[in-house]
Scaffold this active site. Structure first.
Site, PDB file in Angstrom:
ATOM      1  N   LYS A  93       0.847  -1.564   0.334  1.00 38.78           N
ATOM      2  CA  LYS A  93      -0.293  -0.181   0.000  1.00 38.78           C
ATOM      3  C   LYS A  93       0.778   1.229   0.082  1.00 38.78           C
ATOM      4  O   LYS A  93       1.994   1.211   0.780  1.00 38.78           O
ATOM      5  CB  LYS A  93      -1.318  -0.011   1.203  1.00 38.78           C
ATOM      6  CG  LYS A  93       0.228   0.021   2.280  1.00 38.78           C
ATOM      7  CD  LYS A  93       0.219   1.357   2.883  1.00 38.78           C
ATOM      8  CE  LYS A  93       0.539   1.278   4.314  1.00 38.78           C
ATOM      9  NZ  LYS A  93       2.203   2.272   5.128  1.00 38.78           N
ATOM     10  N   GLY A 139      10.013  -1.828   6.721  1.00 37.06           N
ATOM     11  CA  GLY A 139      10.647  -0.774   7.197  1.00 37.06           C
ATOM     12  C   GLY A 139      10.340   0.439   5.985  1.00 37.06           C
ATOM     13  O   GLY A 139      11.137   1.450   5.659  1.00 37.06           O
ATOM     14  N   GLY A 196       7.143   1.708   4.703  1.00 37.36           N
ATOM     15  CA  GLY A 196       6.371   2.710   5.008  1.00 37.36           C
ATOM     16  C   GLY A 196       5.049   1.737   3.939  1.00 37.36           C
ATOM     17  O   GLY A 196       4.098   2.936   3.883  1.00 37.36           O
ATOM     18  N   LEU A 197       4.732   0.508   3.314  1.00 36.01           N
ATOM     19  CA  LEU A 197       4.396   0.137   2.640  1.00 36.01           C
ATOM     20  C   LEU A 197       3.510  -1.259   2.979  1.00 36.01           C
ATOM     21  O   LEU A 197       3.062  -1.601   1.891  1.00 36.01           O
ATOM     22  CB  LEU A 197       4.876  -0.031   1.029  1.00 36.01           C
ATOM     23  CG  LEU A 197       6.584   0.541   0.529  1.00 36.01           C
ATOM     24  CD1 LEU A 197       6.946  -0.434  -0.635  1.00 36.01           C
ATOM     25  CD2 LEU A 197       5.173   1.322  -0.295  1.00 36.01           C
ATOM     26  N   GLY A 198       3.843  -1.797   4.224  1.00 36.84           N
ATOM     27  CA  GLY A 198       2.813  -1.595   4.943  1.00 36.84           C
ATOM     28  C   GLY A 198       3.061  -3.849   4.801  1.00 36.84           C
ATOM     29  O   GLY A 198       2.467  -4.965   3.792  1.00 36.84           O
ATOM     30  N   GLY A 199       4.318  -4.169   4.054  1.00 43.65           N
ATOM     31  CA  GLY A 199       4.411  -5.746   3.743  1.00 43.65           C
ATOM     32  C   GLY A 199       4.514  -6.746   4.663  1.00 43.65           C
ATOM     33  O   GLY A 199       3.529  -7.448   4.309  1.00 43.65           O
ATOM     34  N   GLY A 200       4.702  -6.293   5.415  1.00 48.40           N
ATOM     35  CA  GLY A 200       4.494  -7.677   7.134  1.00 48.40           C
ATOM     36  C   GLY A 200       2.838  -7.175   7.252  1.00 48.40           C
ATOM     37  O   GLY A 200       2.568  -8.563   7.260  1.00 48.40           O
ATOM     38  N   ASP A 253      -2.163  -1.745  10.381  1.00 47.29           N
ATOM     39  CA  ASP A 253      -2.412  -1.451   9.145  1.00 47.29           C
ATOM     40  C   ASP A 253      -2.845  -2.743   8.742  1.00 47.29           C
ATOM     41  O   ASP A 253      -3.161  -2.928   6.806  1.00 47.29           O
ATOM     42  CB  ASP A 253      -1.286  -1.496   8.141  1.00 47.29           C
ATOM     43  CG  ASP A 253      -0.673   0.029   8.576  1.00 47.29           C
ATOM     44  OD1 ASP A 253      -1.588   0.601   8.994  1.00 47.29           O
ATOM     45  OD2 ASP A 253       0.354   0.440   7.304  1.00 47.29           O
TER      46      ASP A 253
END
Ligand code: C5P
Length: 264
Positions: free
Chosen positions: A9, A88, A90-94, A125
């Site tokens: 995201k 780390g 800010g793309l919401g991967g986890g 998120d």
């Protein structure tokens, strides 16, 4: 064997509106699902085992995929993560991986329970990734109203080596912003990211990259989430690709805006 994409995201806008008694912060944000994605592969197994092609990602109890499977009480599955979304950043991967695990295991094992509350326990998120598309969110990010699909502008993501810890980014905020209400976000002039000020103060290079995206023809550029990814939106694919080719020595990725038709 089942393979599912687990999309990243960005935030078109992100305002931190106050601190809560539970230690978290209240937000007002506009989330956007994008095409950049990890791939999760689910296989039968006699125990819960999570693997990842990126050796820097822990695959033990700290991994949100492990936590998501445990939260559903599922122990008999092997899940492999093909990582393309930097952590780390800010793309919401986890968080995306956690949501994809919840929805896929629910389907495979025919579970009936609602996933929203479990998702929020896994991370602020995670609930958004159950919804996808373009969405307005408040609370910790879990009070979600789907919005009309954002224009399908081509995106360029600049992925700096500097990683930002979300918890540290929240601690570094010096002031809160009043919420604007969902209707304000029809106007791009109202898009802001409250984390830019403290994160750019620490990493001035990030501000320079944001400015460079504008110089290269971006119609909008900003940091995503608590950073460190800087995103630019371009009027067309050719200007986006031209910008990418002259961008300095830093990892970049292209991405598309995904509409709400991808909502599960
Ligand atoms: O929910 P998540 O695990 O992603 O949050 C990571 C950290 O970021 C939290 O421990 C908290 O310090 C901070 N945070 C916050 N308010 C939010 C989301 C995150 O203070 N709405």
């Amino acid at each position: 064997m089942i393979q599912v994409p687990s999309h990243a995201k960005i935030n078109w806008s992100l305002r931190v509106t106050g601190k809560r008694p539970d230690g978290f912060h209240d937000l007002e944000t506009v989330f956007q699902l994008i095409s950049l994605h990890d791939t999760l592969t689910f296989r039968e197994s006699d125990r819960l085992v999570v693997t990842c092609d990126d050796r820097t990602i822990p695959t033990d109890e700290r991994n949100l995929v492990v936590k998501a499977a445990r939260a559903l009480g599922i122990e008999r599955v092997a899940i492999h993560i093909e990582k393309r979304i930097p952590s780390g950043g800010g793309l919401g991967g986890g968080s995306s991986n956690a949501a994809a695990t919840l929805t896929t295991l629910s389907k495979i094992f025919g579970l009936q329970q609602p996933l929203e509350a479990i998702a929020l326990e896994l991370g602020s998120d995670v609930p958004f990734f159950l919804v996808g598309g373009t969405a307005y969110a408040t609370g910790r990010g879990e009070v979600i109203t789907p919005m009309a699909d954002a224009p399908k502008v081509p995106l360029l993501l600049v992925l700096p080596r500097q990683r930002v810890s979300t918890a540290e980014a929240f601690r570094s905020l010096r002031r809160f912003s009043p919420p604007l209400g969902m209707d304000a976000y029809g106007d791009r002039a109202n898009f802001t990211n409250d984390f830019e000020e403290p994160v750019f103060a620490r990493f001035p290079q990030l501000r320079a990259w944001k400015e460079k995206l504008y110089q290269l023809g971006a119609t909008w550029a900003a940091m995503s989430g608590s950073g460190s990814t800087i995103v630019g939106a371009f009027p067309d694919v050719s200007s986006r690709d031209a910008a990418r080719s002259v961008f300095p020595d830093v990892r970049t990725e292209t991405a598309a805006v995904l509409g709400g038709a991808t909502r599960a």
